[in-house]
Write an enzyme that holds these catalytic residues in place. Sequence first.
Site, PDB file in Angstrom:
ATOM      1  N   HIS A  72       0.844  -1.206   0.000  1.00  0.00           N
ATOM      2  CA  HIS A  72       0.000   0.000   0.000  1.00  0.00           C
ATOM      3  C   HIS A  72       0.872   1.247   0.000  1.00  0.00           C
ATOM      4  O   HIS A  72       1.752   1.400   0.834  1.00  0.00           O
ATOM      5  CB  HIS A  72      -0.920   0.012   1.231  1.00  0.00           C
ATOM      6  N   TYR A 201      -9.089   5.447   7.723  1.00  0.00           N
ATOM      7  CA  TYR A 201      -9.230   5.736   9.151  1.00  0.00           C
ATOM      8  C   TYR A 201     -10.226   6.890   9.245  1.00  0.00           C
ATOM      9  O   TYR A 201      -9.937   7.988   8.752  1.00  0.00           O
ATOM     10  CB  TYR A 201      -7.896   6.176   9.759  1.00  0.00           C
ATOM     11  N   PRO A 293      -4.113  -0.089  18.698  1.00  0.00           N
ATOM     12  CA  PRO A 293      -3.867  -0.505  17.308  1.00  0.00           C
ATOM     13  C   PRO A 293      -3.943   0.624  16.274  1.00  0.00           C
ATOM     14  O   PRO A 293      -3.614   0.399  15.113  1.00  0.00           O
ATOM     15  CB  PRO A 293      -4.959  -1.554  17.052  1.00  0.00           C
ATOM     16  N   LYS A 297       1.164  -0.436  15.037  1.00  0.00           N
ATOM     17  CA  LYS A 297       2.559  -0.547  15.451  1.00  0.00           C
ATOM     18  C   LYS A 297       2.920  -1.787  16.281  1.00  0.00           C
ATOM     19  O   LYS A 297       4.104  -2.119  16.417  1.00  0.00           O
ATOM     20  CB  LYS A 297       2.956   0.696  16.274  1.00  0.00           C
ATOM     21  N   TYR A 385       4.221   6.308  10.198  1.00  0.00           N
ATOM     22  CA  TYR A 385       3.339   5.202   9.795  1.00  0.00           C
ATOM     23  C   TYR A 385       4.132   4.111   9.071  1.00  0.00           C
ATOM     24  O   TYR A 385       3.915   2.923   9.311  1.00  0.00           O
ATOM     25  CB  TYR A 385       2.194   5.713   8.920  1.00  0.00           C
TER      26      TYR A 385
HETATM   27  P1  RFL Z   1       1.589 -12.393  21.195  1.00  0.00           P
HETATM   28  O1  RFL Z   1       1.134 -12.405  19.801  1.00  0.00           O
HETATM   29  O2  RFL Z   1       0.605 -12.056  22.261  1.00  0.00           O
HETATM   30  O3  RFL Z   1       2.218 -13.826  21.483  1.00  0.00           O
HETATM   31  C1  RFL Z   1       2.562 -14.236  22.782  1.00  0.00           C
HETATM   32  C2  RFL Z   1       2.549 -15.739  22.837  1.00  0.00           C
HETATM   33  O4  RFL Z   1       2.885 -16.119  24.183  1.00  0.00           O
HETATM   34  C3  RFL Z   1       2.058 -17.163  24.587  1.00  0.00           C
HETATM   35  N1  RFL Z   1       1.921 -17.228  26.047  1.00  0.00           N
HETATM   36  C4  RFL Z   1       2.473 -18.172  26.801  1.00  0.00           C
HETATM   37  N2  RFL Z   1       3.290 -19.191  26.503  1.00  0.00           N
HETATM   38  C5  RFL Z   1       3.677 -20.004  27.511  1.00  0.00           C
HETATM   39  N3  RFL Z   1       3.234 -19.848  28.800  1.00  0.00           N
HETATM   40  C6  RFL Z   1       2.405 -18.852  29.137  1.00  0.00           C
HETATM   41  N4  RFL Z   1       1.971 -18.730  30.382  1.00  0.00           N
HETATM   42  C7  RFL Z   1       2.005 -17.945  28.114  1.00  0.00           C
HETATM   43  N5  RFL Z   1       1.220 -16.853  28.107  1.00  0.00           N
HETATM   44  C8  RFL Z   1       1.178 -16.435  26.846  1.00  0.00           C
HETATM   45  C9  RFL Z   1       0.708 -16.864  23.917  1.00  0.00           C
HETATM   46  O5  RFL Z   1      -0.088 -18.042  23.796  1.00  0.00           O
HETATM   47  C10 RFL Z   1       1.172 -16.318  22.573  1.00  0.00           C
HETATM   48  O6  RFL Z   1       1.238 -17.341  21.585  1.00  0.00           O
HETATM   49  O7  RFL Z   1       2.823 -11.401  21.412  1.00  0.00           O
HETATM   50  P2  RFL Z   1       4.032 -11.007  20.395  1.00  0.00           P
HETATM   51  O8  RFL Z   1       4.624 -12.219  19.765  1.00  0.00           O
HETATM   52  O9  RFL Z   1       4.898 -10.070  21.146  1.00  0.00           O
HETATM   53  O10 RFL Z   1       3.300 -10.225  19.197  1.00  0.00           O
HETATM   54  C11 RFL Z   1       2.685  -8.993  19.398  1.00  0.00           C
HETATM   55  C12 RFL Z   1       1.508  -8.822  18.434  1.00  0.00           C
HETATM   56  O11 RFL Z   1       0.680  -9.959  18.514  1.00  0.00           O
HETATM   57  C13 RFL Z   1       0.688  -7.554  18.734  1.00  0.00           C
HETATM   58  O12 RFL Z   1       1.524  -6.480  19.081  1.00  0.00           O
HETATM   59  C14 RFL Z   1      -0.165  -7.122  17.521  1.00  0.00           C
HETATM   60  O13 RFL Z   1      -1.145  -8.091  17.219  1.00  0.00           O
HETATM   61  C15 RFL Z   1      -0.863  -5.781  17.787  1.00  0.00           C
HETATM   62  N6  RFL Z   1      -1.758  -5.360  16.708  1.00  0.00           N
HETATM   63  C16 RFL Z   1      -1.266  -4.770  15.559  1.00  0.00           C
HETATM   64  N7  RFL Z   1       0.081  -4.630  15.388  1.00  0.00           N
HETATM   65  C17 RFL Z   1       0.570  -4.117  14.228  1.00  0.00           C
HETATM   66  O14 RFL Z   1       1.804  -3.986  14.111  1.00  0.00           O
HETATM   67  N8  RFL Z   1      -0.231  -3.735  13.175  1.00  0.00           N
HETATM   68  C18 RFL Z   1      -1.589  -3.863  13.260  1.00  0.00           C
HETATM   69  O15 RFL Z   1      -2.271  -3.582  12.290  1.00  0.00           O
HETATM   70  C19 RFL Z   1      -2.159  -4.356  14.507  1.00  0.00           C
HETATM   71  N9  RFL Z   1      -3.475  -4.514  14.635  1.00  0.00           N
HETATM   72  C20 RFL Z   1      -3.148  -5.545  16.830  1.00  0.00           C
HETATM   73  C21 RFL Z   1      -3.985  -5.094  15.774  1.00  0.00           C
HETATM   74  C22 RFL Z   1      -3.698  -6.177  17.955  1.00  0.00           C
HETATM   75  C23 RFL Z   1      -5.063  -6.351  18.044  1.00  0.00           C
HETATM   76  N10 RFL Z   1      -5.567  -7.026  19.199  1.00  0.00           N
HETATM   77  C24 RFL Z   1      -6.587  -8.008  19.166  1.00  0.00           C
HETATM   78  C25 RFL Z   1      -4.914  -6.893  20.471  1.00  0.00           C
HETATM   79  C26 RFL Z   1      -5.352  -5.259  15.851  1.00  0.00           C
HETATM   80  C27 RFL Z   1      -5.915  -5.858  17.002  1.00  0.00           C
HETATM   81  C28 RFL Z   1      -7.414  -5.958  17.045  1.00  0.00           C
HETATM   82  C1  PHB Z   2      -5.969  -4.507  10.663  1.00  0.00           C
HETATM   83  O1  PHB Z   2      -6.044  -4.729   9.453  1.00  0.00           O
HETATM   84  O2  PHB Z   2      -6.337  -5.345  11.510  1.00  0.00           O
HETATM   85  C2  PHB Z   2      -5.474  -3.201  11.123  1.00  0.00           C
HETATM   86  C3  PHB Z   2      -4.971  -2.295  10.204  1.00  0.00           C
HETATM   87  C4  PHB Z   2      -4.505  -1.052  10.626  1.00  0.00           C
HETATM   88  C5  PHB Z   2      -4.542  -0.735  11.966  1.00  0.00           C
HETATM   89  C6  PHB Z   2      -5.014  -1.647  12.897  1.00  0.00           C
HETATM   90  C7  PHB Z   2      -5.492  -2.878  12.472  1.00  0.00           C
HETATM   91  O3  PHB Z   2      -4.107   0.486  12.374  1.00  0.00           O
END
Ligand code: RFL
Ligand code: PHB
Length: 390
Positions: A72, A201, A293, A297, A385
Amino acid sequence: MRTKVAIIGSGPSGLLLGQLLTKAGIDNVILDRVSKDYILGRVRAGVLEEGTVGLLDKAGCGARMHEEGLPHDGFSLAFDGRDHRIDLLGLTGGKRVMVYGQTEVTRDLMEQRERDGSVTIYEASDVEPHDFDTTTPYVTYRTDGISHRIDCDFIAGCDGFHGPSRKAVPERAIRVFEKVYPFGWLGILAEVAPVNHELIYANHPSGFALCSMRSPTRSRYYVQCTLEEKIEDWSDDRFWDELRRRLPAHHAEALVTAPSFEKSIAPLRSFVAEPMRFGTMFLVGDAAHIVPPTGAKGLNLAASDVYYLFEGLQQFYGERSSAGIDAYSGKALARVWKAVRFSWWMTTMMHRFPDTDEFDQKIQEAELDYLTHSRAASTALAENYVGLPY
Ligand code: RFL
Ligand code: PHB
């Protein structure tokens, strides 16, 4: 069992670190509390910075992302019933982002790990890091009711916000900074073509909305909701009506709807734990920091942490120098705080806060107007971004 680096958590940070270490010939074991299918069922991030894309390539896991991911060159800020495009490519001198779901990133990393024959222990309970104030740390866990122990040189706490690594650090050794926002995001996935070829957004009197995507036939949409909201109260029809209301008319009219196949509410918070190293244990990704989110980041910060830690560990094993691991926490946190600031700023600018008065509202409108009419301000947004340099 013995390994060099015991990695707690098989999310994107644990898997990416594991893959880079394996490629560099540094033995590692990954442990996770849940199953592989459970991890692949989580729907999260969608936008990758170029740095993250580069690291996935370096880990040898970028092929499908380049085939199926959607580069994008810009996105839209929608307010006052109009779109205001942010030209990422033009404003940053050639940088763009890649839209490719976290679920797919995780799947690619898991599959490569299996091909390499590296060890991952899923469904491990009572995972606990020990003795990380010494040079002989170890991790204990249970599978099928049997206790196990992994001795290692280092522990990487890649276990997300609720994991055991940060919790094992004595309170006096850690400082936390936190901001909880008074709203959440209700998100859905639906098998329909995205309403726009770029992300939108939207800031609207009824609240924020985001139109994102996973592929040309799969859309990911969000609307700002209150923290008291219950998912059962949100029928698909109610969601689509609310999303339409918050979009400029031409998008609302073009929106194609279908039954959702995923629906969830995520609270929004900013959180940072300092430092990110405790003796022979490192915190990585969401274990150390959370961002709302809005700036996309979270996953990208997990990747930059992995970059700094991998460089440090490679230096430690290759040159017997601890300079890189000694610098890890400081380098990672310097980048983390800038992304925390950016995510907080974008969240503040795009959402409706329950206690907003008329003055705050006018300030928000002035900020959006300035941002979309000043090249300097748009450039600052674009630069953040697409991701600040490592
Ligand atoms: P994770 O993905 O939470 O993985 C952690 C892992 O640790 C395990 N764990 C354990 N293992 C052993 N023993 C225990 N007691 C444990 N407790 C937990 C878990 O099962 C899991 O498998 O952390 P990690 O790897 O640091 O990754 C971080 C990302 O997942 C997170 O920052 C992003 O998803 C945030 N996020 C976004 N980030 C972006 O860069 N771009 C985005 O567009 C974006 N959109 C989002 C998001 C997060 C969202 N939610 C649901 C929080 C959109 C949403 C809706
Ligand atoms: C997503 O596609 O889940 C998404 C994209 C951009 C954001 C957050 C989430 O800023």
